[in-house]
Design a protein around this motif. Structure first.
Motif, PDB file in Angstrom:
ATOM      1  N   ASP A  63      -4.537  18.169  -6.717  1.00 60.27           N
ATOM      2  CA  ASP A  63      -5.385  17.019  -7.053  1.00 60.27           C
ATOM      3  C   ASP A  63      -4.785  16.250  -8.229  1.00 60.27           C
ATOM      4  O   ASP A  63      -4.797  15.020  -8.260  1.00 60.27           O
ATOM      5  CB  ASP A  63      -6.795  17.479  -7.439  1.00 60.27           C
ATOM      6  CG  ASP A  63      -7.528  18.139  -6.276  1.00 60.27           C
ATOM      7  OD1 ASP A  63      -7.146  17.910  -5.119  1.00 60.27           O
ATOM      8  OD2 ASP A  63      -8.485  18.889  -6.547  1.00 60.27           O
ATOM      9  N   ALA A  64      -4.268  16.989  -9.201  1.00 59.10           N
ATOM     10  CA  ALA A  64      -3.707  16.346 -10.404  1.00 59.10           C
ATOM     11  C   ALA A  64      -2.472  15.519 -10.047  1.00 59.10           C
ATOM     12  O   ALA A  64      -2.301  14.395 -10.546  1.00 59.10           O
ATOM     13  CB  ALA A  64      -3.352  17.409 -11.442  1.00 59.10           C
ATOM     14  N   LEU A  65      -1.611  16.041  -9.172  1.00 63.39           N
ATOM     15  CA  LEU A  65      -0.414  15.299  -8.782  1.00 63.39           C
ATOM     16  C   LEU A  65      -0.798  14.044  -7.998  1.00 63.39           C
ATOM     17  O   LEU A  65      -0.228  12.964  -8.205  1.00 63.39           O
ATOM     18  CB  LEU A  65       0.525  16.187  -7.948  1.00 63.39           C
ATOM     19  CG  LEU A  65       1.796  15.493  -7.463  1.00 63.39           C
ATOM     20  CD1 LEU A  65       2.673  15.055  -8.632  1.00 63.39           C
ATOM     21  CD2 LEU A  65       2.594  16.393  -6.516  1.00 63.39           C
ATOM     22  N   VAL A  66      -1.773  14.189  -7.135  1.00 65.32           N
ATOM     23  CA  VAL A  66      -2.224  13.039  -6.340  1.00 65.32           C
ATOM     24  C   VAL A  66      -2.745  11.942  -7.276  1.00 65.32           C
ATOM     25  O   VAL A  66      -2.461  10.757  -7.089  1.00 65.32           O
ATOM     26  CB  VAL A  66      -3.299  13.479  -5.319  1.00 65.32           C
ATOM     27  CG1 VAL A  66      -3.911  12.272  -4.618  1.00 65.32           C
ATOM     28  CG2 VAL A  66      -2.690  14.449  -4.300  1.00 65.32           C
ATOM     29  N   ALA A  67      -3.461  12.347  -8.304  1.00 67.66           N
ATOM     30  CA  ALA A  67      -3.970  11.375  -9.275  1.00 67.66           C
ATOM     31  C   ALA A  67      -2.818  10.678 -10.000  1.00 67.66           C
ATOM     32  O   ALA A  67      -2.857   9.463 -10.233  1.00 67.66           O
ATOM     33  CB  ALA A  67      -4.878  12.080 -10.287  1.00 67.66           C
ATOM     34  N   TYR A  83       0.839  -1.205   0.000  1.00 65.20           N
ATOM     35  CA  TYR A  83       0.000   0.000   0.000  1.00 65.20           C
ATOM     36  C   TYR A  83       0.874   1.256   0.000  1.00 65.20           C
ATOM     37  O   TYR A  83       1.947   1.265   0.601  1.00 65.20           O
ATOM     38  CB  TYR A  83      -0.879   0.065   1.264  1.00 65.20           C
ATOM     39  CG  TYR A  83      -1.890  -1.048   1.371  1.00 65.20           C
ATOM     40  CD1 TYR A  83      -3.100  -0.972   0.682  1.00 65.20           C
ATOM     41  CD2 TYR A  83      -1.648  -2.165   2.162  1.00 65.20           C
ATOM     42  CE1 TYR A  83      -4.041  -1.994   0.777  1.00 65.20           C
ATOM     43  CE2 TYR A  83      -2.581  -3.195   2.258  1.00 65.20           C
ATOM     44  CZ  TYR A  83      -3.772  -3.098   1.563  1.00 65.20           C
ATOM     45  OH  TYR A  83      -4.694  -4.109   1.654  1.00 65.20           O
ATOM     46  N   ALA A  84       0.374   2.308  -0.646  1.00 66.48           N
ATOM     47  CA  ALA A  84       1.052   3.611  -0.536  1.00 66.48           C
ATOM     48  C   ALA A  84      -0.016   4.686  -0.332  1.00 66.48           C
ATOM     49  O   ALA A  84      -0.963   4.792  -1.125  1.00 66.48           O
ATOM     50  CB  ALA A  84       1.859   3.912  -1.790  1.00 66.48           C
ATOM     51  N   ILE A  85       0.126   5.428   0.739  1.00 62.26           N
ATOM     52  CA  ILE A  85      -0.773   6.564   0.964  1.00 62.26           C
ATOM     53  C   ILE A  85      -0.450   7.622  -0.089  1.00 62.26           C
ATOM     54  O   ILE A  85       0.730   7.900  -0.342  1.00 62.26           O
ATOM     55  CB  ILE A  85      -0.548   7.149   2.381  1.00 62.26           C
ATOM     56  CG1 ILE A  85      -0.869   6.101   3.459  1.00 62.26           C
ATOM     57  CG2 ILE A  85      -1.389   8.413   2.589  1.00 62.26           C
ATOM     58  CD1 ILE A  85      -0.468   6.536   4.875  1.00 62.26           C
ATOM     59  N   VAL A  86      -1.450   8.185  -0.721  1.00 62.31           N
ATOM     60  CA  VAL A  86      -1.222   9.327  -1.620  1.00 62.31           C
ATOM     61  C   VAL A  86      -2.208  10.439  -1.275  1.00 62.31           C
ATOM     62  O   VAL A  86      -3.351  10.180  -0.902  1.00 62.31           O
ATOM     63  CB  VAL A  86      -1.331   8.961  -3.127  1.00 62.31           C
ATOM     64  CG1 VAL A  86      -0.285   7.932  -3.529  1.00 62.31           C
ATOM     65  CG2 VAL A  86      -2.723   8.486  -3.504  1.00 62.31           C
TER      66      VAL A  86
END
Ligand code: PGA
Length: 250
Positions: free
Chosen positions: A106-110, A90-93
């Motif tokens: 939001d775009a970077l998180v996506a 798992y990786a938290i983003v």
């Protein structure tokens, strides 16, 4: 029924000696448990240590962030492929602390969610409103905007993600969302995921924000709360195990 997921987010806490004691204590309690899926998201330098400690156990390993890029001139970043080499599941983003202190959009998180998925790592995508946004009646708009960016970029893979609703005002403050407040937002997120794909029924939506041994059972009993992302309480093995037990009992 979905298997609940309880993920600890150690944040920037720990040390070689302390990690050893914490993981051993959690594992000691887990052996007698079962039911919920359990993970710990540890600081990157300790991935190898915790990988060794958790090898062959039911405790899954997670990271707290991942680069959106595959490789190259990105000083300080860690790629999904690198995480994969250490058995990261798992990786938290998009944790609010990264959105707030590191300006993550939001775009970077996506993009980060996409990088994780491409490497076979399940992104735990965090969304949540600030206190000002809640007071302005903008909670739904904010969390939907944050999740929409991830859905838009990741398309049909969206059923492979985990979502964590973490109201910013509840993180590390001791002020938990009420089960009603949390369930209401989870239902909104569930509907948004289902509108993207029918497969989204199986997406786990975790609650995070001052979830602790005393309030976990009540939150986890709600129909759209499929687990927890646990900060402070994940550093205390007895509390963390009580939360795991509450998820199991549901
Ligand atoms: P907290 O943190 O449980 O300490 O509120 C949760 C999180 O930030 O993931």
């Amino acid at each position: 029924m979905k298997t609940p997921l309880i993920a600890g987010n150690w944040k920037m806490n720990g040390g070689v000696e302390a990690n050893d004691a914490l993981v051993r204590a959690v594992l000691g309690g887990l052996q007698a448990s079962g039911g919920a899926e359990v993970a710990v998201c540890v600081p990157a330098p300790y991935l190898a240590q915790v990988q060794t400690l958790t090898a062959g156990t039911p405790l899954a390993l997670g990271a707290q962030d991942v680069s959106a890029h595959d490789k190259g001139a990105y000083t300080g970043e860690v790629s999904a492929a690198m995480l994969r080499e250490f058995g990261v599941r798992y990786a938290i983003v998009g944790h609010s602390e990264r959105r707030q202190y590191h300006g993550e959009s939001d775009a970077l998180v996506a993009e980060k969610a996409r990088a994780a998925l491409a490497a076979g790592i399940t992104p735990i995508v965090c969304v949540g409103e600030t206190l000002a946004e809640r007071e302005a009646g903008r909670t739904e708009e904010v969390v939907k905007r944050q999740l929409a960016a991830v859905i838009h970029l990741n398309g049909h893979c969206i059923s492979e993600i985990v979502v964590a609703y973490e109201p910013v005002w509840a993180i590390g403050t001791g002020q938990t969302a009420t089960p009603e407040q949390a369930q209401a937002v989870h239902a909104v997120l569930r509907a948004q995921l289902l509108a993207a794909t029918a497969q989204a029924a199986r997406v786990k939506i975790l609650y995070g924000g001052s979830m602790n041994a005393a309030n976990a059972a009540e939150l986890l009993a709600r129909p759209d709360i499929d687990g927890g992302l646990i900060g402070g309480a994940s550093l205390k093995p007895a509390d963390f195990l009580t939360i795991v037990g509450a998820a199991r009992a549901d």
